[in-house]
Motif scaffolding. Structure first.
Motif, mmCIF file in Angstrom:
data_model
loop_
_atom_site.group_PDB
_atom_site.id
_atom_site.type_symbol
_atom_site.label_atom_id
_atom_site.label_comp_id
_atom_site.label_asym_id
_atom_site.label_seq_id
_atom_site.Cartn_x
_atom_site.Cartn_y
_atom_site.Cartn_z
ATOM 1 N N GLN A 290 8.115 -66.984 -28.694
ATOM 2 C CA GLN A 290 7.125 -66.051 -28.162
ATOM 3 C C GLN A 290 6.795 -66.349 -26.707
ATOM 4 O O GLN A 290 6.562 -65.417 -25.920
ATOM 5 N N LEU A 291 6.778 -67.618 -26.316
ATOM 6 C CA LEU A 291 6.577 -67.941 -24.901
ATOM 7 C C LEU A 291 7.698 -67.367 -24.042
ATOM 8 O O LEU A 291 7.446 -66.824 -22.957
ATOM 9 N N LEU A 292 8.931 -67.477 -24.521
ATOM 10 C CA LEU A 292 10.050 -66.899 -23.778
ATOM 11 C C LEU A 292 9.935 -65.383 -23.694
ATOM 12 O O LEU A 292 10.185 -64.785 -22.637
ATOM 13 N N GLN A 293 9.556 -64.749 -24.798
ATOM 14 C CA GLN A 293 9.413 -63.297 -24.783
ATOM 15 C C GLN A 293 8.296 -62.863 -23.838
ATOM 16 O O GLN A 293 8.443 -61.887 -23.094
ATOM 17 N N ARG A 294 7.200 -63.586 -23.842
ATOM 18 C CA ARG A 294 6.098 -63.260 -22.932
ATOM 19 C C ARG A 294 6.524 -63.449 -21.477
ATOM 20 O O ARG A 294 6.142 -62.666 -20.593
ATOM 21 N N ALA A 295 7.326 -64.484 -21.219
ATOM 22 C CA ALA A 295 7.837 -64.686 -19.867
ATOM 23 C C ALA A 295 8.753 -63.538 -19.449
ATOM 24 O O ALA A 295 8.699 -63.072 -18.298
ATOM 25 N N MET A 296 9.596 -63.071 -20.375
ATOM 26 C CA MET A 296 10.461 -61.917 -20.084
ATOM 27 C C MET A 296 9.636 -60.662 -19.841
ATOM 28 O O MET A 296 9.970 -59.843 -18.974
ATOM 29 N N HIS A 297 8.557 -60.498 -20.595
ATOM 30 C CA HIS A 297 7.675 -59.352 -20.368
ATOM 31 C C HIS A 297 7.092 -59.391 -18.952
ATOM 32 O O HIS A 297 7.070 -58.377 -18.241
ATOM 33 N N ARG A 298 6.620 -60.578 -18.546
ATOM 34 C CA ARG A 298 5.964 -60.698 -17.241
ATOM 35 C C ARG A 298 6.954 -60.600 -16.078
ATOM 36 O O ARG A 298 6.670 -59.961 -15.058
ATOM 37 N N ALA A 299 8.102 -61.246 -16.230
ATOM 38 C CA ALA A 299 9.020 -61.376 -15.100
ATOM 39 C C ALA A 299 10.019 -60.234 -14.989
ATOM 40 O O ALA A 299 10.527 -59.964 -13.898
#
Length: 404
Positions: free
Chosen positions: A337-346
């Motif tokens: 989920q941290l990776l997915q949230r990072a992909m959402h932001r970046a």
């Protein structure tokens, strides 16, 4: 007892039955046929199917294999982002298989176990509670079924989770997804997943055995506006964003052919109450980024079977036993989920909000100038954090190939 005949519920039911535990899987529908359910089977799950002796049966299903995720730069150039061929695993690809075929295969394997029961058209309407613990379920027809343990595998809108008063923490998501299909043509590349970006839009072309499946991404909360513009405007958007399919968009007859996914990303703080365990999307709804939600749910199921088989054989599963499942699966869930949230932001948020037209240039430069870097996203998507393996009691030698 298991609520929900999705991938997590079907895998868990099969594994527990192979441990000799009487298990009933309750599926509210009469079949597994659903459009636009996740159809990705990643290398870690393909390895699991081999361990269960189901690899040859799975290989007989109609499918195509994705070997890379690549961003097209122009008509003749692409930059690989994730190259699954670099993985040192038995199956270095993502298999694209209709989920109903996978679920039918698991159901067939389950029926070979004397302790296994699958009940279709069995809709759960409420939990049964006795002496402060969950003791089973009540079905829509009024039937009550009691069980030593109830496992909620009923998805992101889990009724069991709601009735147990387990509330997830929600994380903000900048996108929604609209799914649709277009005909496949002879020149289509069936080995790569190709994202396209532009004009506050993003689309991902997912090649399938008999068609192209497309995911269209816009800013969250825009479904009403999208549908109000109508099918002609939608066709124009797709033709401009993905020129190679412009000649096929007239196959979309109305906006009814375009299915909206309200993307959620959340996670329960506690995955259980006494007598009830939540796994898969019922415990943690995932973004479609990477298509890893199904495989993460299957890993939950394997961990649950591994840890709970012995307590179930003893006839008493304590809350501390259920807590062990969460402890084992929490870190992989948080990291994904941290990776997915990072992909959402970046990546995704800036594109659909009009702040960027494509992937960050440093990322593209890295992948272009140092191709081995494509191993990292391939591993995270294809194998992930802490992949689970079939427990010894569930392993079988390969069985003859046949279609379910």
């Amino acid at each position: 007892m298991i609520i929900g005949g999705g991938p997590a519920g079907m895998v868990l039911g099969l594994l527990l039955a192979r441990a000799g535990i009487d298990v009933t899987v309750l599926e509210k529908h009469g079949d597994f046929l659903r459009d636009f359910r996740g159809d990705t089977v990643h290398p870690s799950t393909l390895q699991l199917l081999d361990e269960l002796g189901l690899g040859e049966r799975f290989a007989a299903l109609p499918q195509n294999h994705l070997h890379r995720i690549a961003f097209p730069i122009d008509a003749d150039t692409e930059i690989p982002f994730a190259n699954f061929d670099r993985l040192k695993v038995r199956h270095p690809y993502v298999a694209m298989v209709p989920q109903w075929d996978l679920l039918n295969l698991l159901a067939e394997a389950g029926r070979e176990e004397p302790a296994y029961t699958l009940r279709m058209r069995a809709e759960v309407t409420s939990l049964l509670k006795e002496d402060g613990r969950v003791a089973g379920v009540r079905l829509a027809d009024g039937e009550e079924i009691r069980a030593d343990l109830t496992v909620a595998c009923d998805g992101r809108w889990s009724l069991a989770r709601q009735q147990a008063d387990l509330k997830p923490k929600e994380f903000s998501v900048p996108i929604d997804v609209w799914w649709f299909s277009l005909p496949r043509e002879p020149g289509d590349d069936l080995t790569a997943l190709m994202p396209r970006t532009g004009n506050r839009q993003m689309a991902v072309i997912i090649p399938r055995e008999g068609h192209l499946q497309l995911a269209f991404l816009l800013e969250k909360g825009t479904d009403t506006q999208l549908r109000a513009r109508g099918i002609e405007a939608f066709r124009r958007d797709i033709a401009e964003l993905i020129p190679p399919v412009a000649g096929r968009v007239d196959q979309l007859s109305s906006m009814d052919d375009v299915k909206h996914l309200d993307v959620r990303l959340n996670r329960l703080k506690r995955w259980h109450v006494d007598g009830l365990l939540c796994i898969g999307d019922a415990a943690h709804a995932m973004s479609p980024v990477g298509g890893v939600g199904i495989n993460l749910a299957i890993q939950d199921a394997v961990a649950a079977a591994t840890l709970l088989a012995e307590p179930l054989k003893r006839g008493r599963v304590r809350p501390s036993d259920l807590a062990r499942v969460r402890r084992r699966r929490l870190l992989p869930t948080i990291l994904v989920q941290l990776l997915q949230r990072a992909m959402h932001r970046a990546l995704l948020g800036p594109i659909v909000q009009g702040r960027r037209s494509g992937p960050p240039k440093p990322v593209l430069a890295l992948m272009r100038n140092f191709p081995p870097a494509s191993f990292v996203p391939a591993y995270l998507v294809g194998v992930g954090f802490r992949p689970e393996h079939a427990p010894p009691f569930a392993r079988r030698q390969p069985s003859p190939s046949r279609r379910s």
